[in-house]
Design a protein around this motif. Structure first.
Motif, mmCIF file in Angstrom:
data_model
loop_
_atom_site.group_PDB
_atom_site.id
_atom_site.type_symbol
_atom_site.label_atom_id
_atom_site.label_comp_id
_atom_site.label_asym_id
_atom_site.label_seq_id
_atom_site.Cartn_x
_atom_site.Cartn_y
_atom_site.Cartn_z
ATOM 1 N N PRO A 42 0.814 -1.333 0.074
ATOM 2 C CA PRO A 42 0.009 0.102 -0.114
ATOM 3 C C PRO A 42 0.886 1.027 -0.072
ATOM 4 N N ARG A 45 0.830 3.701 4.752
ATOM 5 C CA ARG A 45 1.196 2.936 5.710
ATOM 6 C C ARG A 45 0.045 2.050 6.243
ATOM 7 N N ASN A 46 0.213 0.581 6.208
ATOM 8 C CA ASN A 46 -0.818 -0.290 6.484
ATOM 9 C C ASN A 46 -0.478 -1.236 7.532
ATOM 10 N N TYR A 49 -1.201 -4.999 6.777
ATOM 11 C CA TYR A 49 -0.319 -5.459 5.837
ATOM 12 C C TYR A 49 1.143 -5.717 6.257
#
Length: 69
Positions: A42, A45-46, A49
């Protein structure tokens, strides 16, 4: 997907041997873009994930930090 990670590691190692900082930075940026596309990293920022793909994110960060500005 994770079976592609060794190829990205090898590419990173090759790029690190480039003497020209501008060429090395350009190749590192291209490597990051290719990783983003291949692994669906992504743009923002995820945490989920990152938690689910620690090996991918570890290499991605290492590539990012290798750039010189």
């Amino acid at each position: 997907m994770a079976n592609l990670l060794p190829a990205f590691h090898e590419r990173f190692k090759e790029i690190q041997n480039i003497k020209s900082v501008s060429v090395r930075n350009s190749r590192l940026t291209a490597l990051m873009s290719d990783m983003e596309q291949t692994f669906g990293i992504p743009m923002i920022r995820n945490e989920a994930y990152e938690r689910n793909h620690p090996e991918i994110m570890s290499l991605y960060r290492e590539v990012s930090f290798a750039r010189q500005f």
